[in-house]
Design a protein around this motif. Structure first.
Motif, mmCIF file in Angstrom:
data_model
loop_
_atom_site.group_PDB
_atom_site.id
_atom_site.type_symbol
_atom_site.label_atom_id
_atom_site.label_comp_id
_atom_site.label_asym_id
_atom_site.label_seq_id
_atom_site.Cartn_x
_atom_site.Cartn_y
_atom_site.Cartn_z
ATOM 1 N N LEU A 219 1.001 -6.440 -10.290
ATOM 2 C CA LEU A 219 -0.134 -5.522 -10.371
ATOM 3 C C LEU A 219 0.180 -4.115 -9.892
ATOM 4 O O LEU A 219 -0.307 -3.144 -10.468
ATOM 5 N N ASP A 220 0.948 -4.016 -8.793
ATOM 6 C CA ASP A 220 1.016 -2.706 -8.156
ATOM 7 C C ASP A 220 2.246 -2.562 -7.263
ATOM 8 O O ASP A 220 2.944 -3.535 -6.979
ATOM 9 N N GLU A 221 2.477 -1.331 -6.847
ATOM 10 C CA GLU A 221 3.593 -1.032 -5.928
ATOM 11 C C GLU A 221 3.339 0.351 -5.320
ATOM 12 O O GLU A 221 2.626 1.183 -5.908
ATOM 13 N N PHE A 222 3.887 0.575 -4.140
ATOM 14 C CA PHE A 222 3.747 1.877 -3.470
ATOM 15 C C PHE A 222 4.659 2.908 -4.128
ATOM 16 O O PHE A 222 5.770 2.579 -4.559
ATOM 17 N N VAL A 223 4.177 4.136 -4.170
ATOM 18 C CA VAL A 223 4.976 5.228 -4.750
ATOM 19 C C VAL A 223 6.035 5.682 -3.745
ATOM 20 O O VAL A 223 5.767 5.779 -2.535
ATOM 21 N N ALA A 224 7.233 5.922 -4.289
ATOM 22 C CA ALA A 224 8.363 6.497 -3.531
ATOM 23 C C ALA A 224 8.854 5.588 -2.407
ATOM 24 O O ALA A 224 9.462 6.065 -1.451
ATOM 25 N N LEU A 225 8.587 4.300 -2.524
ATOM 26 C CA LEU A 225 9.068 3.362 -1.503
ATOM 27 C C LEU A 225 10.273 2.615 -2.082
ATOM 28 O O LEU A 225 10.188 2.070 -3.193
ATOM 29 N N ILE B 198 11.285 -9.983 -15.175
ATOM 30 C CA ILE B 198 10.404 -9.626 -14.047
ATOM 31 C C ILE B 198 10.056 -8.145 -14.180
ATOM 32 O O ILE B 198 10.946 -7.308 -14.354
ATOM 33 N N HIS B 199 8.766 -7.824 -14.113
ATOM 34 C CA HIS B 199 8.333 -6.421 -14.137
ATOM 35 C C HIS B 199 7.466 -6.158 -12.910
ATOM 36 O O HIS B 199 6.439 -6.817 -12.732
ATOM 37 N N ILE B 200 7.915 -5.215 -12.096
ATOM 38 C CA ILE B 200 7.110 -4.769 -10.949
ATOM 39 C C ILE B 200 7.046 -3.253 -11.072
ATOM 40 O O ILE B 200 8.087 -2.613 -11.299
ATOM 41 N N PRO B 201 5.861 -2.653 -10.987
ATOM 42 C CA PRO B 201 5.812 -1.197 -11.155
ATOM 43 C C PRO B 201 6.846 -0.507 -10.259
ATOM 44 O O PRO B 201 7.026 -0.885 -9.095
ATOM 45 N N ASP B 202 7.517 0.490 -10.835
ATOM 46 C CA ASP B 202 8.581 1.185 -10.116
ATOM 47 C C ASP B 202 8.030 2.483 -9.530
ATOM 48 O O ASP B 202 7.937 3.497 -10.223
ATOM 49 N N GLY B 203 7.669 2.418 -8.263
ATOM 50 C CA GLY B 203 7.086 3.581 -7.598
ATOM 51 C C GLY B 203 8.083 4.707 -7.385
ATOM 52 O O GLY B 203 7.705 5.791 -6.940
ATOM 53 N N THR B 204 9.356 4.447 -7.690
ATOM 54 C CA THR B 204 10.361 5.505 -7.524
ATOM 55 C C THR B 204 10.647 6.208 -8.862
ATOM 56 O O THR B 204 11.549 7.051 -8.929
ATOM 57 N N ALA B 205 9.903 5.845 -9.915
ATOM 58 C CA ALA B 205 10.152 6.460 -11.232
ATOM 59 C C ALA B 205 10.022 7.984 -11.143
ATOM 60 O O ALA B 205 9.135 8.497 -10.448
ATOM 61 N N PRO C 284 2.246 4.741 2.597
ATOM 62 C CA PRO C 284 2.158 5.780 1.568
ATOM 63 C C PRO C 284 0.710 6.043 1.154
ATOM 64 O O PRO C 284 -0.143 5.169 1.257
ATOM 65 N N PHE C 285 0.460 7.266 0.691
ATOM 66 C CA PHE C 285 -0.872 7.612 0.194
ATOM 67 C C PHE C 285 -1.067 7.104 -1.236
ATOM 68 O O PHE C 285 -2.178 6.838 -1.657
ATOM 69 N N HIS C 286 0.053 6.996 -1.967
ATOM 70 C CA HIS C 286 -0.066 6.736 -3.403
ATOM 71 C C HIS C 286 0.562 5.409 -3.813
ATOM 72 O O HIS C 286 1.527 4.946 -3.201
ATOM 73 N N VAL C 287 -0.013 4.863 -4.886
ATOM 74 C CA VAL C 287 0.480 3.597 -5.451
ATOM 75 C C VAL C 287 0.454 3.709 -6.973
ATOM 76 O O VAL C 287 -0.266 4.547 -7.519
ATOM 77 N N LEU C 288 1.217 2.846 -7.620
ATOM 78 C CA LEU C 288 1.035 2.628 -9.054
ATOM 79 C C LEU C 288 0.285 1.316 -9.185
ATOM 80 O O LEU C 288 0.606 0.355 -8.483
ATOM 81 N N THR C 289 -0.695 1.276 -10.058
ATOM 82 C CA THR C 289 -1.445 0.027 -10.243
ATOM 83 C C THR C 289 -1.851 -0.160 -11.699
ATOM 84 O O THR C 289 -2.165 0.813 -12.389
ATOM 85 N N MET C 290 -1.814 -1.395 -12.148
ATOM 86 C CA MET C 290 -2.468 -1.704 -13.417
ATOM 87 C C MET C 290 -3.912 -1.230 -13.298
ATOM 88 O O MET C 290 -4.500 -1.275 -12.209
#
Ligand code: F6R
Length: 260
Positions: free
Chosen positions: A66-72, A99-106, A176-182
Motif C-alpha cells: 500500500l505505502d512507503e515513506f518518502v526518501a527512506l 514484489i512491488h513496494i512503493p519506492d519512496g526514493t524514486a 518523515p512528513f511524506h509518504v507514497l500511498t495507493m
C-alpha cells in the motif's frame, strides 16, 4: 460490508490467513495487496506457518504494498521494505521480481506513482487487498480529506500519524512528513478487500467507517461503496458498533458454501 467479529486478534489473524490462502489456492497467480503496521502481524505469522507446515505456495503470486515513506532507505529498520522482509517475504517462496513496494526514493515521484498504477493494471488488478485502519480512519496513508477517487501519489502525514509512528523511528521528529500511498480509488478497484482492526482504540473509528456516512473525513467509510469488503474485528474493536448482534447473527447463519 460483511463484518466478522472474532474473540481476539489471533483468531482474526488465522481467519484472514485462511481467506488469503483460499484465494491463492483458487488462483495461484493471484495479485495480493499487503499492508504494514502492528495489526497484520498475527496474520503474517499465520501465513508463514501455512507456508512452512502446509506448503502454501507463494511462488506465482504478485504483490503490491500500500505505502512507503518518502526518501527512506529500503534497509532502514522502519521502512516498509524492511517490515515486509521481516514479517513475510523473508520467510515464504514469493518471487522477488513480483514484489512491488512503493519506492519512496524514486527521483521523479509523480511519474513513479503513475508507473505503480500501470504495474497494478498490467498485473491484472488486485484480487485481494488487505488493509489496516488508522485511528483517524486512514486506509493506506490516505489521511482524512483525501479524495475518495485518489490514485497512488505523495501524501503528507498528519501530526497524529507521525506521532503514532514515532516509536519505530526513535522519536517523532525523525518520522518523515511524506509518504507514497495507493489512493482510495486504487484500493476500491481491488476485487476483494479485507480490513483488519483490533483493540479498543479502533472501536470508535470502525463504527464511523461502517455505520456512519460516507465522507472524506473518514477515508475508510469509502469502503461502503465496495461490493466485496470484509471487516475482521476482535471484540474490543467491535464494541461501538450498533448492529454488532446482527453481524454475529449473519456470520453464524452463513450458508456453508459461503464459509471461509
Ligand atoms: C500501513 C497502512 C496504514 C495502517 C494503519 C494502522 O501500510 O496502510 O493504514 O494500516 O496506520 O496501523 P496499525 O496497524 O499499526 O494500527
Amino acid at each position: 460490508m460483511e463484518v466478522i467479529i472474532q474473540p481476539d486478534a489471533a483468531a482474526a489473524g488465522l481467519l484472514a490467513a485462511r481467506m488469503v490462502a483460499a484465494v491463492i489456492k483458487d488462483k495461484p497467480h493471484a495479485v495480493i495487496g499487503f499492508p504494514t503496521g502492528s495489526t497484520p502481524i498475527p496474520f503474517y505469522a499465520r501465513l508463514v506457518r501455512m507456508h512452512r507446515e502446509d506448503g502454501l505456495d507463494f511462488s506465482r503470486i504478485t504483490t503490491f504494498n500500500l505505502d512507503e515513506f518518502v526518501a527512506l532507505a529500503h534497509d532502514h529498520p522502519a521502512s516498509y521494505h524492511a517490515y515486509m522482509e521481516k514479517h513475510l517475504f523473508g520467510h515464504v517462496n514469493v518471487a522477488r521480481d513480483r514484489i512491488h513496494i512503493p519506492d519512496g526514493t524514486a527521483a521523479d515521484i509523480p511519474s513513479y506513482c503513475r508507473q505503480y498504477e500501470d504495474d497494478i493494471r498490467t498485473a491484472g488488478g488486485i484480487d485481494i487487498q488487505i488493509l489496516g485502519i488508522g485511528p483517524d480512519g486512514h486506509i493506506g496513508f490516505n489521511e482524512p480529506t483525501s479524495s475518495l477517487g485518489s490514485r497512488t501519489r505523495i501524501k503528507t502525514l498528519t501530526l497524529q500519524t507521525r506521532r503514532d509512528n514515532a516509536a519505530e523511528f526513535g522519536g517523532e521528529d525523525k518520522v518523515p512528513f511524506h509518504v507514497l500511498t495507493m489512493g482510495i480509488g486504487t484500493i476500491l478497484d481491488s476485487r476483494m478487500i479485507l480490513l483488519l482492526a483490533f483493540g479498543a482504540k479502533k472501536a470508535e473509528i470502525v463504527a464511523r467507517a461502517v455505520e456512519g456516512p460516507i465522507t472524506a473525513l473518514v477515508p475508510a467509510s469509502a469502503l461502503q461503496l465496495h461490493p466485496r469488503t470484509v471487516l475482521l474485528l476482535d471484540e474490543p474493536a467491535a464494541a461501538r458498533l450498533t448492529k454488532a448482534d446482527y453481524y454475529r447473527y449473519v456470520y453464524e447463519h452463513k450458508p456453508d458454501w459461503q464459509n471461509y
